[in-house]
Design a protein around this motif. Structure first.
Motif, PDB file in Angstrom:
ATOM      1  N   LEU A  60      43.273  44.661  50.383  1.00 38.24           N
ATOM      2  CA  LEU A  60      43.749  43.562  51.234  1.00 38.24           C
ATOM      3  C   LEU A  60      44.752  42.686  50.502  1.00 38.24           C
ATOM      4  O   LEU A  60      45.763  42.241  51.077  1.00 38.24           O
ATOM      5  CB  LEU A  60      42.548  42.728  51.698  1.00 38.24           C
ATOM      6  CG  LEU A  60      41.654  43.388  52.753  1.00 38.24           C
ATOM      7  CD1 LEU A  60      40.325  42.653  52.861  1.00 38.24           C
ATOM      8  CD2 LEU A  60      42.359  43.422  54.108  1.00 38.24           C
ATOM      9  N   ARG A  61      44.508  42.427  49.218  1.00 36.83           N
ATOM     10  CA  ARG A  61      45.431  41.577  48.456  1.00 36.83           C
ATOM     11  C   ARG A  61      46.798  42.242  48.310  1.00 36.83           C
ATOM     12  O   ARG A  61      47.834  41.557  48.295  1.00 36.83           O
ATOM     13  CB  ARG A  61      44.828  41.231  47.097  1.00 36.83           C
ATOM     14  CG  ARG A  61      43.658  40.250  47.212  1.00 36.83           C
ATOM     15  CD  ARG A  61      43.081  39.846  45.877  1.00 36.83           C
ATOM     16  NE  ARG A  61      41.914  38.979  46.048  1.00 36.83           N
ATOM     17  CZ  ARG A  61      41.958  37.665  46.260  1.00 36.83           C
ATOM     18  NH1 ARG A  61      43.143  37.046  46.306  1.00 36.83           N
ATOM     19  NH2 ARG A  61      40.859  36.967  46.413  1.00 36.83           N
ATOM     20  N   ARG A  62      46.821  43.556  48.211  1.00 36.11           N
ATOM     21  CA  ARG A  62      48.119  44.246  48.163  1.00 36.11           C
ATOM     22  C   ARG A  62      48.877  44.101  49.478  1.00 36.11           C
ATOM     23  O   ARG A  62      50.089  44.316  49.522  1.00 36.11           O
ATOM     24  CB  ARG A  62      47.914  45.729  47.836  1.00 36.11           C
ATOM     25  CG  ARG A  62      47.493  46.010  46.403  1.00 36.11           C
ATOM     26  CD  ARG A  62      47.637  47.474  46.046  1.00 36.11           C
ATOM     27  NE  ARG A  62      46.767  48.328  46.835  1.00 36.11           N
ATOM     28  CZ  ARG A  62      45.524  48.662  46.485  1.00 36.11           C
ATOM     29  NH1 ARG A  62      45.010  48.187  45.358  1.00 36.11           N
ATOM     30  NH2 ARG A  62      44.800  49.454  47.253  1.00 36.11           N
ATOM     31  N   ARG A  63      48.161  43.728  50.524  1.00 40.20           N
ATOM     32  CA  ARG A  63      48.770  43.554  51.849  1.00 40.20           C
ATOM     33  C   ARG A  63      48.851  42.079  52.238  1.00 40.20           C
ATOM     34  O   ARG A  63      48.993  41.751  53.409  1.00 40.20           O
ATOM     35  CB  ARG A  63      47.970  44.352  52.881  1.00 40.20           C
ATOM     36  CG  ARG A  63      48.080  45.859  52.660  1.00 40.20           C
ATOM     37  CD  ARG A  63      47.001  46.645  53.392  1.00 40.20           C
ATOM     38  NE  ARG A  63      47.242  48.074  53.310  1.00 40.20           N
ATOM     39  CZ  ARG A  63      46.882  48.836  52.279  1.00 40.20           C
ATOM     40  NH1 ARG A  63      46.262  48.289  51.235  1.00 40.20           N
ATOM     41  NH2 ARG A  63      47.161  50.120  52.275  1.00 40.20           N
ATOM     42  N   GLY A  64      48.735  41.220  51.252  1.00 37.70           N
ATOM     43  CA  GLY A  64      48.904  39.797  51.506  1.00 37.70           C
ATOM     44  C   GLY A  64      47.649  39.089  51.963  1.00 37.70           C
ATOM     45  O   GLY A  64      47.713  37.920  52.373  1.00 37.70           O
ATOM     46  N   GLY A  65      46.492  39.756  51.907  1.00 36.73           N
ATOM     47  CA  GLY A  65      45.260  39.147  52.392  1.00 36.73           C
ATOM     48  C   GLY A  65      44.203  39.060  51.318  1.00 36.73           C
ATOM     49  O   GLY A  65      44.492  39.082  50.119  1.00 36.73           O
ATOM     50  N   ARG A  66      42.960  39.003  51.737  1.00 41.13           N
ATOM     51  CA  ARG A  66      41.823  38.942  50.827  1.00 41.13           C
ATOM     52  C   ARG A  66      40.560  39.164  51.653  1.00 41.13           C
ATOM     53  O   ARG A  66      40.578  39.021  52.879  1.00 41.13           O
ATOM     54  CB  ARG A  66      41.747  37.596  50.104  1.00 41.13           C
ATOM     55  CG  ARG A  66      41.561  36.424  51.047  1.00 41.13           C
ATOM     56  CD  ARG A  66      41.786  35.081  50.359  1.00 41.13           C
ATOM     57  NE  ARG A  66      41.813  34.000  51.330  1.00 41.13           N
ATOM     58  CZ  ARG A  66      40.755  33.297  51.721  1.00 41.13           C
ATOM     59  NH1 ARG A  66      39.548  33.552  51.184  1.00 41.13           N
ATOM     60  NH2 ARG A  66      40.863  32.323  52.608  1.00 41.13           N
ATOM     61  N   LEU A  67      39.471  39.474  50.984  1.00 39.91           N
ATOM     62  CA  LEU A  67      38.190  39.638  51.653  1.00 39.91           C
ATOM     63  C   LEU A  67      37.373  38.365  51.525  1.00 39.91           C
ATOM     64  O   LEU A  67      37.297  37.783  50.446  1.00 39.91           O
ATOM     65  CB  LEU A  67      37.424  40.815  51.036  1.00 39.91           C
ATOM     66  CG  LEU A  67      36.067  41.147  51.654  1.00 39.91           C
ATOM     67  CD1 LEU A  67      36.216  41.621  53.093  1.00 39.91           C
ATOM     68  CD2 LEU A  67      35.334  42.205  50.823  1.00 39.91           C
ATOM     69  N   VAL A  68      36.759  37.960  52.621  1.00 40.48           N
ATOM     70  CA  VAL A  68      35.848  36.824  52.614  1.00 40.48           C
ATOM     71  C   VAL A  68      34.419  37.370  52.618  1.00 40.48           C
ATOM     72  O   VAL A  68      34.065  38.193  53.477  1.00 40.48           O
ATOM     73  CB  VAL A  68      36.066  35.922  53.843  1.00 40.48           C
ATOM     74  CG1 VAL A  68      35.002  34.828  53.910  1.00 40.48           C
ATOM     75  CG2 VAL A  68      37.467  35.314  53.795  1.00 40.48           C
ATOM     76  N   VAL A  69      33.627  36.943  51.657  1.00 42.41           N
ATOM     77  CA  VAL A  69      32.242  37.408  51.536  1.00 42.41           C
ATOM     78  C   VAL A  69      31.304  36.226  51.724  1.00 42.41           C
ATOM     79  O   VAL A  69      31.512  35.146  51.149  1.00 42.41           O
ATOM     80  CB  VAL A  69      32.001  38.067  50.159  1.00 42.41           C
ATOM     81  CG1 VAL A  69      30.531  38.429  49.986  1.00 42.41           C
ATOM     82  CG2 VAL A  69      32.871  39.305  50.000  1.00 42.41           C
ATOM     83  N   ARG A  70      30.303  36.432  52.552  1.00 43.84           N
ATOM     84  CA  ARG A  70      29.244  35.441  52.742  1.00 43.84           C
ATOM     85  C   ARG A  70      27.894  36.154  52.623  1.00 43.84           C
ATOM     86  O   ARG A  70      27.823  37.377  52.713  1.00 43.84           O
ATOM     87  CB  ARG A  70      29.355  34.770  54.116  1.00 43.84           C
ATOM     88  CG  ARG A  70      30.636  33.976  54.342  1.00 43.84           C
ATOM     89  CD  ARG A  70      30.643  32.667  53.571  1.00 43.84           C
ATOM     90  NE  ARG A  70      31.857  31.901  53.776  1.00 43.84           N
ATOM     91  CZ  ARG A  70      32.012  30.982  54.740  1.00 43.84           C
ATOM     92  NH1 ARG A  70      31.023  30.733  55.586  1.00 43.84           N
ATOM     93  NH2 ARG A  70      33.139  30.309  54.840  1.00 43.84           N
ATOM     94  N   SER A  71      26.826  35.389  52.483  1.00 43.70           N
ATOM     95  CA  SER A  71      25.479  35.950  52.395  1.00 43.70           C
ATOM     96  C   SER A  71      24.556  35.207  53.352  1.00 43.70           C
ATOM     97  O   SER A  71      24.717  34.000  53.566  1.00 43.70           O
ATOM     98  CB  SER A  71      24.923  35.817  50.964  1.00 43.70           C
ATOM     99  OG  SER A  71      25.723  36.524  50.047  1.00 43.70           O
TER     100      SER A  71
END
Length: 452
Positions: A60-71
């Motif tokens: 995702l970061r290579r595509r300008g984004g990121r992952l959001v993780v919650r628990s």
């Protein structure tokens, strides 16, 4: 975009739909507290999941984004993130376990109460969605072969490329990504996870392995299977894309591989129609299994790979060391526990789920039931003889010697019956005698099933 068992960017219809019209998207993964509370989040799968989430975040970061993780609770956390982002829609893949269906129903109701919509996309986790193919007069196929015929003729959707850009709003907070190094108690040789590794393995399999698969899929020592099951379980490889690419490759080996992918869909459509089969007999044989108390010593010997039957012990030790086992090994170890030792299949299924990195409720429980004769097998009383199985699928004993070093000095097929070695040679090997006589065990099983 709520990720579940679909941790990839390639061939991802829900992600594509969420990005429609150039919208911003929050790629979200919630570490489900209910799964952890149920004991399903075991070390091997937690470690593999950590790899998958880190690889997904990097993609995702290579595509300008990121992952959001919650628990925590998936519904609560998803609604909180949707509110924080001001999202109008939540997209996710459809799944069909009882837990997944309840989660989906709860999430839909909660989102609608907030004025948001849930879009569930079918055909993402499987190649053919459960319920798509049904026989006359039933809601699912109970026999594999007619399902396979229909499945083979069903037209699959075309796989999708990965998106070039995934714009993510900067306002949404995330927990730190989990790391494999933080997980204790993993198998020593646990394979790496993640879409990058899954796609590499699929490409290598189609290039170097699949052509020989038809003739070697049961070769225990040859290790000639794809080892893609963990990636299919976590969705780092698309089942639809795997079928398409195998069919494009062509040949008997590819056809045999596609047939195994069909088995995965078959079990999921059975479980979708009969969710109780995860814990109860699909077809009862009115077994009076030996209890865990009365069979405790035999169960422990089976778990530790100390039954005295080398091919069974080799497979169980492979499971402990790798968190994975060759499919032929799964069949013969399950038959040994359920039919030779006459122990409830649920005991074995639970142990497998405690260790398997590809531990999948549909595949694991229904394969165990198939072997135990309480599932979809048309020959429910067949018993796999471990000596015959060893000679057939490990004829030179190489697999046994790899995993049972106590017998490394026994050459050739004699390794499958070490109790028959001359006494002086037998005494050199620190290996137990068989926990049960096969003829006596077969007689006990037949009596139990009222076959005599």
């Amino acid at each position: 975009m709520l990720f579940t068992g679909d941790l990839r960017l390639h061939d991802h219809p829900p992600l594509r739909a969420a990005l429609g019209g150039g919208r911003q998207v929050v790629p979200l993964f919630v570490r489900d507290g209910a799964i952890e509370a149920a004991g399903f989040a075991v070390s091997n799968r937690r470690a593999f999941l950590a790899d998958c989430l880190r690889d997904l975040d990097e993609g995702l970061r290579r595509r300008g984004g990121r992952l959001v993780v919650r628990s925590g609770d998936v519904v609560r956390e998803t609604c909180a993130v949707a509110a924080q982002a001001g999202a109008d829609e939540v997209h996710m893949s459809g799944e069909h376990t009882r837990h997944a269906r309840r989660r989906e129903d709860r999430l839909r109701a909660a989102l609608e109460a907030d004025g948001r919509r849930l879009y569930v996309h079918d055909g993402v986790v499987t190649a053919v969605e459960p319920g798509t193919l049904t026989p006359a007069g039933s809601d699912h196929f109970a026999v594999f072969t007619p399902y396979y015929r229909r499945w083979t003729g069903h037209r699959l959707r075309e796989p999708l490329t990965a998106p070039r850009r995934v714009p993510v709003p900067g306002t949404v907070t995330s927990e730190p990504l989990p790391a494999r190094a933080d997980v204790d108690g993993t198998s020593p040789a646990l394979a790496p996870g993640g879409e990058t590794e899954g796609r590499r393995r699929l490409a290598a399999w189609l290039r170097d392995g699949v052509d020989a698969y038809e003739g070697r899929q049961d070769d225990l020592a040859g290790d000639a299977t794809s080892r893609l099951s963990p990636h299919l379980h976590f969705g780092t490889v698309s089942a639809t894309e795997a079928v398409h690419r195998a069919r494009c490759h062509g040949g008997p080996g590819a056809e045999a591989f596609v047939r195994q992918l069909c088995w995965r869909d078959f079990h999921r459509q059975v479980l979708a129609a009969r969710p109780a089969a995860a814990v109860r007999d699909y077809r009862t044989r009115h077994d009076h299994w030996r209890t865990e108390r009365t069979a405790a010593a035999d169960i422990e010997a089976w778990r530790r790979g100390l039954t005295g039957y080398p091919v069974v012990d080799a497979a169980m030790r492979q499971l402990a060391h790798e968190g994975w086992m060759h499919n032929r090994g799964r069949l013969l170890t399950a038959s040994f526990l359920a039919k030779t030792l006459y122990v409830d299949w649920r005991v074995g299924a639970r142990h497998f789920l405690d260790l398997l990195v590809d531990g999948d409720i549909a595949n694991n429980q229904l394969n165990w039931q198939w072997v135990a004769g309480t599932g979809t097998d048309s020959r429910p009383n067949r018993v796999l003889n471990p000596v015959v199985q060893g000679r057939r699928y490990d004829p030179d004993g190489a697999y046994v010697r790899r995993w049972v070093p106590e017998l490394a000095g026994v050459e050739g097929p004699a390794v499958h019956e070490p109790w028959k070695l001359p006494h002086t040679r037998r005494a050199r090997h620190d290996y137990p005698d068989p926990v049960v006589d096969l003829a006596e065990a077969l007689a006990r099983f037949r009596r139990a099933r009222e076959r005599d």
